[in-house]
Enzyme design. Sequence first.
Site, PDB file in Angstrom:
ATOM      1  N   ARG A 246      96.889 -18.368  22.929  1.00 48.61           N
ATOM      2  CA  ARG A 246      95.653 -17.804  22.375  1.00 48.61           C
ATOM      3  C   ARG A 246      94.449 -18.574  22.909  1.00 48.61           C
ATOM      4  O   ARG A 246      93.402 -17.994  23.161  1.00 48.61           O
ATOM      5  CB  ARG A 246      95.688 -17.847  20.842  1.00 48.61           C
ATOM      6  CG  ARG A 246      94.457 -17.209  20.216  1.00 48.61           C
ATOM      7  CD  ARG A 246      94.571 -17.038  18.714  1.00 48.61           C
ATOM      8  NE  ARG A 246      94.565 -18.316  18.022  1.00 48.61           N
ATOM      9  CZ  ARG A 246      94.725 -18.451  16.704  1.00 48.61           C
ATOM     10  NH1 ARG A 246      94.912 -17.388  15.947  1.00 48.61           N
ATOM     11  NH2 ARG A 246      94.717 -19.637  16.142  1.00 48.61           N
TER      12      ARG A 246
ATOM     13  N   LYS B 269      99.261 -14.920  10.526  1.00 53.13           N
ATOM     14  CA  LYS B 269      98.560 -14.463   9.320  1.00 53.13           C
ATOM     15  C   LYS B 269      97.450 -13.475   9.679  1.00 53.13           C
ATOM     16  O   LYS B 269      97.348 -12.404   9.095  1.00 53.13           O
ATOM     17  CB  LYS B 269      97.951 -15.653   8.552  1.00 53.13           C
ATOM     18  CG  LYS B 269      98.962 -16.711   8.132  1.00 53.13           C
ATOM     19  CD  LYS B 269      98.312 -17.828   7.328  1.00 53.13           C
ATOM     20  CE  LYS B 269      97.296 -18.648   8.097  1.00 53.13           C
ATOM     21  NZ  LYS B 269      97.858 -19.587   9.075  1.00 53.13           N
TER      22      LYS B 269
ATOM     23  N   ARG C  52      89.249 -20.153  21.944  1.00 51.68           N
ATOM     24  CA  ARG C  52      88.998 -20.837  20.668  1.00 51.68           C
ATOM     25  C   ARG C  52      89.153 -22.329  20.865  1.00 51.68           C
ATOM     26  O   ARG C  52      90.201 -22.799  21.302  1.00 51.68           O
ATOM     27  CB  ARG C  52      89.973 -20.317  19.607  1.00 51.68           C
ATOM     28  CG  ARG C  52      89.266 -19.546  18.521  1.00 51.68           C
ATOM     29  CD  ARG C  52      90.214 -19.003  17.519  1.00 51.68           C
ATOM     30  NE  ARG C  52      90.788 -20.046  16.654  1.00 51.68           N
ATOM     31  CZ  ARG C  52      91.495 -19.772  15.577  1.00 51.68           C
ATOM     32  NH1 ARG C  52      91.739 -18.523  15.245  1.00 51.68           N
ATOM     33  NH2 ARG C  52      91.976 -20.746  14.832  1.00 51.68           N
TER      34      ARG C  52
ATOM     35  N   ARG D  46      94.272 -23.440   1.192  1.00 49.15           N
ATOM     36  CA  ARG D  46      94.940 -24.394   2.090  1.00 49.15           C
ATOM     37  C   ARG D  46      95.130 -25.760   1.450  1.00 49.15           C
ATOM     38  O   ARG D  46      95.709 -26.649   2.077  1.00 49.15           O
ATOM     39  CB  ARG D  46      94.100 -24.563   3.352  1.00 49.15           C
ATOM     40  CG  ARG D  46      94.577 -23.730   4.544  1.00 49.15           C
ATOM     41  CD  ARG D  46      93.614 -23.969   5.679  1.00 49.15           C
ATOM     42  NE  ARG D  46      94.146 -23.712   6.989  1.00 49.15           N
ATOM     43  CZ  ARG D  46      94.007 -22.559   7.634  1.00 49.15           C
ATOM     44  NH1 ARG D  46      93.426 -21.533   7.066  1.00 49.15           N
ATOM     45  NH2 ARG D  46      94.475 -22.436   8.861  1.00 49.15           N
TER      46      ARG D  46
ATOM     47  N   ARG E 246      96.850 -30.226  13.545  1.00 43.71           N
ATOM     48  CA  ARG E 246      96.757 -29.160  12.538  1.00 43.71           C
ATOM     49  C   ARG E 246      98.083 -28.985  11.802  1.00 43.71           C
ATOM     50  O   ARG E 246      98.097 -28.692  10.608  1.00 43.71           O
ATOM     51  CB  ARG E 246      96.316 -27.839  13.186  1.00 43.71           C
ATOM     52  CG  ARG E 246      94.820 -27.826  13.470  1.00 43.71           C
ATOM     53  CD  ARG E 246      94.438 -26.873  14.579  1.00 43.71           C
ATOM     54  NE  ARG E 246      94.627 -25.481  14.264  1.00 43.71           N
ATOM     55  CZ  ARG E 246      94.640 -24.520  15.195  1.00 43.71           C
ATOM     56  NH1 ARG E 246      94.481 -24.824  16.468  1.00 43.71           N
ATOM     57  NH2 ARG E 246      94.792 -23.280  14.838  1.00 43.71           N
TER      58      ARG E 246
END
Length: 194
Positions: free
Chosen positions: A130, A16, A136, A91, A148
Amino acid sequence: MFMFNLILFGPPGSGKGTQSDKLVEKYGLIHLSTGNLLREEIALKTPLGIEAKSFMDNGQLVPDEVVIGMVDSYFDKNKGAIGFLFDGFPRTVAQAKALDNLLELKKTEIAAVLALDVSEEELVKRLLNRGITSGRSDDINEEVIRKRFAVYSNETKPVAEHYKKLKKFQSIKGEGTVHDIFNAICGIMDKKLK
Ligand code: B4P
């Protein structure tokens, strides 16, 4: 004034954020990424950021009222926008309903919801990757990543149903090169903008 509002939908790591950057550049929409806004609050150590961090690091959603308040004030800061690209928002169904109401007040609506379809194994690979490069904190631990996905299934998937009922929902293949996926999205956007 005519506005074009797009929701880019999909599970964590579906691309996204990656596609939003390119779409914003091409179409001049205002990028509203709740994930980015929350990370800015965390970096500035604001009370909102401190509250949000504990949820995000655990793979949970930040409470609706916090996110909706943040979106509301972002709208106020971008009054002349020709349209918004919503990335990672809404969400939950409560967030979707709040967004519908906010847009109605502005005499506009969602033009389309485009969902990026990616397998769970590919998502885990991307997010762990990532985590290595960006550091992160929600991407480092595979357990948090799986959490998640569970939150996505339970709380975010019903948002798709909300927009399916309104006939605004469309899925696209989210695996392949960033370039090919971008072209597929642009094809749909250009038809809608005609
Ligand atoms: P977000 O910041 O929204 O991030 P995300 O879902 O993890 O990732 P995205 O789908 O944008 O993936 P990206 O393009 O970066 O959310 C983070 C957290 O914030 C949430 O867990 C939640 O706690 C909180 N939050 C945010 N919004 C909220 C809300 N509305 N309500 C409550 N809580 C909220 O891509 C991922 C990786 O894949 C990148 O490394 C990228 O380079 C790579 N990639 C992209 N496209 C690829 C392709 N085609 N092929 C290979 N790799 C690709």
